[in-house]
Design a protein around this motif. Structure first.
Motif, PDB file in Angstrom:
ATOM      1  N   GLY A  68       0.816  -1.202   0.000  1.00  0.00           N
ATOM      2  CA  GLY A  68       0.000   0.000   0.000  1.00  0.00           C
ATOM      3  C   GLY A  68       0.850   1.253   0.000  1.00  0.00           C
ATOM      4  O   GLY A  68       2.067   1.212   0.224  1.00  0.00           O
ATOM      5  N   ILE A  69       0.210   2.387  -0.235  1.00  0.00           N
ATOM      6  CA  ILE A  69       0.934   3.666  -0.221  1.00  0.00           C
ATOM      7  C   ILE A  69       0.255   4.667   0.721  1.00  0.00           C
ATOM      8  O   ILE A  69       0.538   5.865   0.668  1.00  0.00           O
ATOM      9  N   SER A  70      -0.628   4.193   1.590  1.00  0.00           N
ATOM     10  CA  SER A  70      -1.428   5.087   2.418  1.00  0.00           C
ATOM     11  C   SER A  70      -0.580   5.838   3.444  1.00  0.00           C
ATOM     12  O   SER A  70       0.486   5.379   3.867  1.00  0.00           O
ATOM     13  N   THR A  71      -1.107   6.992   3.879  1.00  0.00           N
ATOM     14  CA  THR A  71      -0.471   7.812   4.903  1.00  0.00           C
ATOM     15  C   THR A  71      -1.281   7.740   6.189  1.00  0.00           C
ATOM     16  O   THR A  71      -2.482   8.002   6.185  1.00  0.00           O
ATOM     17  N   VAL A  72      -0.610   7.390   7.274  1.00  0.00           N
ATOM     18  CA  VAL A  72      -1.232   7.295   8.590  1.00  0.00           C
ATOM     19  C   VAL A  72      -0.693   8.403   9.480  1.00  0.00           C
ATOM     20  O   VAL A  72       0.526   8.612   9.561  1.00  0.00           O
ATOM     21  N   ILE A  73      -1.597   9.127  10.132  1.00  0.00           N
ATOM     22  CA  ILE A  73      -1.193  10.157  11.094  1.00  0.00           C
ATOM     23  C   ILE A  73      -1.463   9.635  12.501  1.00  0.00           C
ATOM     24  O   ILE A  73      -2.611   9.323  12.847  1.00  0.00           O
ATOM     25  N   ILE A  74      -0.421   9.515  13.307  1.00  0.00           N
ATOM     26  CA  ILE A  74      -0.564   9.118  14.707  1.00  0.00           C
ATOM     27  C   ILE A  74      -0.592  10.386  15.549  1.00  0.00           C
ATOM     28  O   ILE A  74       0.372  11.159  15.566  1.00  0.00           O
ATOM     29  N   LEU A  75      -1.717  10.615  16.220  1.00  0.00           N
ATOM     30  CA  LEU A  75      -1.853  11.773  17.100  1.00  0.00           C
ATOM     31  C   LEU A  75      -1.318  11.382  18.478  1.00  0.00           C
ATOM     32  O   LEU A  75      -2.015  10.763  19.281  1.00  0.00           O
ATOM     33  N   ARG A 120       7.866  10.915   9.721  1.00  0.00           N
ATOM     34  CA  ARG A 120       8.276  12.243  10.164  1.00  0.00           C
ATOM     35  C   ARG A 120       7.432  12.689  11.350  1.00  0.00           C
ATOM     36  O   ARG A 120       6.250  12.383  11.446  1.00  0.00           O
ATOM     37  N   VAL A 121       8.071  13.390  12.260  1.00  0.00           N
ATOM     38  CA  VAL A 121       7.428  13.898  13.466  1.00  0.00           C
ATOM     39  C   VAL A 121       7.195  15.388  13.290  1.00  0.00           C
ATOM     40  O   VAL A 121       8.109  16.131  12.895  1.00  0.00           O
ATOM     41  N   GLU A 149       1.037  21.174   7.499  1.00  0.00           N
ATOM     42  CA  GLU A 149       0.534  21.249   6.130  1.00  0.00           C
ATOM     43  C   GLU A 149       1.545  20.698   5.143  1.00  0.00           C
ATOM     44  O   GLU A 149       1.190  19.917   4.236  1.00  0.00           O
ATOM     45  N   LEU A 150       2.794  21.056   5.296  1.00  0.00           N
ATOM     46  CA  LEU A 150       3.831  20.577   4.388  1.00  0.00           C
ATOM     47  C   LEU A 150       3.962  19.057   4.479  1.00  0.00           C
ATOM     48  O   LEU A 150       4.074  18.365   3.449  1.00  0.00           O
ATOM     49  N   ALA A 151       3.935  18.546   5.704  1.00  0.00           N
ATOM     50  CA  ALA A 151       4.078  17.101   5.888  1.00  0.00           C
ATOM     51  C   ALA A 151       2.937  16.343   5.228  1.00  0.00           C
ATOM     52  O   ALA A 151       3.155  15.335   4.539  1.00  0.00           O
ATOM     53  N   ILE A 152       1.701  16.804   5.406  1.00  0.00           N
ATOM     54  CA  ILE A 152       0.552  16.113   4.825  1.00  0.00           C
ATOM     55  C   ILE A 152       0.601  16.180   3.301  1.00  0.00           C
ATOM     56  O   ILE A 152       0.356  15.181   2.606  1.00  0.00           O
ATOM     57  N   LYS A 153       0.933  17.357   2.760  1.00  0.00           N
ATOM     58  CA  LYS A 153       1.015  17.495   1.298  1.00  0.00           C
ATOM     59  C   LYS A 153       2.060  16.546   0.720  1.00  0.00           C
ATOM     60  O   LYS A 153       1.807  15.846  -0.275  1.00  0.00           O
ATOM     61  N   GLU A 154       3.232  16.499   1.326  1.00  0.00           N
ATOM     62  CA  GLU A 154       4.331  15.709   0.774  1.00  0.00           C
ATOM     63  C   GLU A 154       4.109  14.208   0.953  1.00  0.00           C
ATOM     64  O   GLU A 154       4.327  13.422   0.034  1.00  0.00           O
ATOM     65  N   GLU A 155       3.677  13.808   2.154  1.00  0.00           N
ATOM     66  CA  GLU A 155       3.561  12.368   2.434  1.00  0.00           C
ATOM     67  C   GLU A 155       2.432  11.725   1.647  1.00  0.00           C
ATOM     68  O   GLU A 155       2.543  10.581   1.206  1.00  0.00           O
ATOM     69  N   VAL A 172       4.149   7.528   7.530  1.00  0.00           N
ATOM     70  CA  VAL A 172       3.571   7.815   8.841  1.00  0.00           C
ATOM     71  C   VAL A 172       3.984   9.216   9.266  1.00  0.00           C
ATOM     72  O   VAL A 172       5.166   9.578   9.190  1.00  0.00           O
ATOM     73  N   ILE A 173       3.002   9.999   9.692  1.00  0.00           N
ATOM     74  CA  ILE A 173       3.247  11.306  10.301  1.00  0.00           C
ATOM     75  C   ILE A 173       2.864  11.193  11.775  1.00  0.00           C
ATOM     76  O   ILE A 173       1.761  10.757  12.098  1.00  0.00           O
TER      77      ILE A 173
END
Length: 578
Positions: A429-436, A479-480, A490-496, A504-505
């Motif tokens: 997969g290529i999905s992006t996961v954000i861990i809060l 990236r953290v 914003e930059l992290a979400i756009k790029e990842e 993973v962010i």
């Protein structure tokens, strides 16, 4: 004479484990059960821990029981779903030291995503279940459950509900009974559930339940209270209290054991009353079983299967003279909203700004689904955000999923998100996961978890490194970010999300409520510079308000996080004193 103390139901359960001589207590926090294990942890005689999830908690409990120790495992109703795998087989193996499982249901869904009735699990797994109706019974039922567990060689359920868990009543306090840990004897025919052994044990389980069903006709906590025989009520748990208030003159059969239920006792009670009602919250479990015996009862045809009951509801449905009753006035409702200074707010603000979709998960961050943030699209169960995200990608393709992220908290990620991440990597997969990552288990009241470095007892322990964990399962792009820096997020979400690989962010900042001693300097709005554009209102912060047509910040609510100042394009929001 015993000392008395006013206790929450959950505190009384902990006291029951103490008085019963329990050695081990294990849980995963989940409202309304959370406080049980927090109170247990105050007793030095009992080893208590948080486990990463309910399945692991029950497996730890089964192991402790096999080794000979009286053990208690606590969880909320949806946690029983997670623990179901070991639960059903532990019914076959039986126990060594007594094993008591606390399951807290949530009628009315005060803090849950469904209203499931755990009595179904007791029936399906062939495990006896008790249900107390006040705090003192909660304590005594725990003690009785350990005795029943060891007498019948079975785990025993105790069903709580939110009202019992979080209400107070007087409890009789007694000394702890010294129960030595039982000797462990190797017995693969009993404890190794290969098909050949399991077939034999299934017969044992059926025989055991038949014996309990017979014995429960004289079980001391199944109580008959004969009064006016024109109306009879069969009930249990907190509805018993409502029945006694609404129908003080009615005859009542109060079931302390709710699975199995006492057929002979019920038949005898039914024969003595003119009209028989079943009052049970949620599903018609008593009703269906009693009707199957040919006994005429009135139940869900007049009572709802939804939400909590009340004395007013019961009186309204049963009493002939309820038409002139005054209905209680509704109290103002506190709308669900993330706290001022919540670190999750900045992430949702950016997702909304970028018009990104998100599969969400269970935690206080689920509130980000609501206006004005509207930051998540879905929420099903613990850990589902990651698996659902991957499913969407495989159904709709890589371009579709670049407009999506998965959102999950640090505690929920450890609970059941890791395997989903492994799935994404394994299946390309290529999905992006954000861990809060807010450094706690927030929704249930700030419990520690493997990523915080503290045990339930407050001891220092290894800190699970989320970056290293993500790397170790094959995520190369991790990236953290600081959620209070919108440009960084914003930059992290756009790029990842544009990468042709999984990523993973980790949005890392502690929950605003963790540090009570931090000095908080509130922000204010310079009315001369403010253009009333409403951009700050898009954050959904309860401290930002509109009064008399002007934007203002309530300094009693403001945490001083400064996020609003960063989104204001006109520099109208400044720190107080500047």
């Amino acid at each position: 004479m015993a000392d008395k103390k006013l206790m929450l139901g959950n505190e009384a359960v902990a006291r029951g484990a103490y008085e019963a001589g329990a050695t081990v207590a294990v849980a995963y926090p989940g409202t309304p059960s959370t406080e049980i294990t927090e109170f247990v942890a105050k007793y030095d005689e009992i080893y208590a821990q948080w486990s990463p999830n309910e399945k692991v908690a029950l497996e730890v409990g089964v192991g402790a029981s096999f080794s000979g120790a009286r053990t208690m495992v606590a969880m909320k109703h949806v946690g029983v779903n997670v623990a179901a795998d070991p639960l059903f087989t532990a019914s076959y193996t039986g126990i060594n030291g007594g094993l008591v499982i606390l399951a807290a249901d949530d009628p009315g869904m005060h803090s849950s995503q469904n209203e499931q009735d755990t009595r179904y699990y007791a029936r399906s797994a062939h495990i006896p279940m008790l249900e107390p109706s006040d705090s003192n019974e909660a304590k005594e039922y725990v003690k009785e459950a350990f005795e029943l567990s060891e007498k019948y060689d079975t785990p025993v359920f105790i069903r709580l509900t939110t009202r019992i868990s979080h209400s107070q009543s007087l409890v009789d306090l007694y000394d702890r009974v010294d129960v030595p840990i039982k000797e462990y004897t190797k017995d693969f025919k009993k404890n190794v559930m290969m098909p050949g052994m399991a077939r034999v044990k299934h017969v044992v389980v059926e025989k055991r339940m038949n014996q309990i069903a017979e014995d429960c006709n004289t079980f001391k906590y199944n109580k008959v209270e004969m009064n006016d025989t024109s109306v009879g009520v069969i009930t249990s748990g907190v509805p018993y209290q409502y029945v006694k208030e609404a129908l003080p003159n009615a005859s009542v059969l109060k079931l302390g054991m709710v699975h199995p239920i006492p057929k002979k006792l019920i038949e005898e009670f039914a024969s003595k009353v003119d009209t028989l009602y079943i009052v049970e919250e949620l599903e018609p479990i008593f009703e269906e079983q009693i009707k199957s015996w040919g006994i005429k009862v009135i139940g869900k045809e007049i009572f709802t299967v939804q939400g909590e009951y009340s004395a007013n509801l019961i009186e309204e449905k049963i009493s002939e003279h309820n038409l002139n009753l005054d209905t209680p006035k509704q109290l103002p409702v506190r709308p669900p909203v993330m706290c001022p200074g919540c670190p999750h707010r900045g992430v949702y603000y950016i997702l909304n700004k970028l018009k990104k979709h998100a599969t969400g998960d269970i935690g206080c961050y689920t509130l980000g689904a609501l206006p004005p943030l509207e930051g998540i699209d879905t929420c099903v169960c613990m850990g589902a955000s990651i698996g659902m995200l991957h499913g969407m990608e495989k159904a709709r393709g890589k371009e579709f999923i670049k407009d999506w992220v998965g959102i999950i908290g640090d505690s929920t990620f450890v609970h059941s998100g890791i395997t989903g991440l492994v799935d994404i990597v394994y299946n390309k997969g290529i999905s992006t996961v954000i861990i809060l990552d807010n450094s706690t288990t927030g929704m249930t009241g700030h419990q520690d978890n493997p990523a915080t470095g503290k045990t339930l007892k407050g001891e220092e322990t290894h800190v699970l490194n989320l970056v290293q964990l993500a790397n170790s399962v094959g995520i190369n792009s991790v990236r953290v970010v600081n959620p209070f820096k919108p440009e960084e997020v914003e930059l992290a979400i756009k790029e990842e999300t544009m990468k042709e690989e999984p990523s993973v962010i980790i949005a890392s900042a502690p929950c605003e409520l963790l540090d009570k001693k931090r000095k908080r300097v509130p922000y204010r709005i310079n009315v001369d510079a403010c253009k009333n554009c409403g951009m700050c209102m898009k954050l959904g912060c309860p401290a930002i308000q509109k009064k008399d047509g002007k934007m203002m910040i309530n300094d009693t609510l403001c945490s001083g996080c400064g996020l609003c100042a960063k989104v204001c394009k006109f520099g109208a929001i400044v720190k107080d004193g500047e």
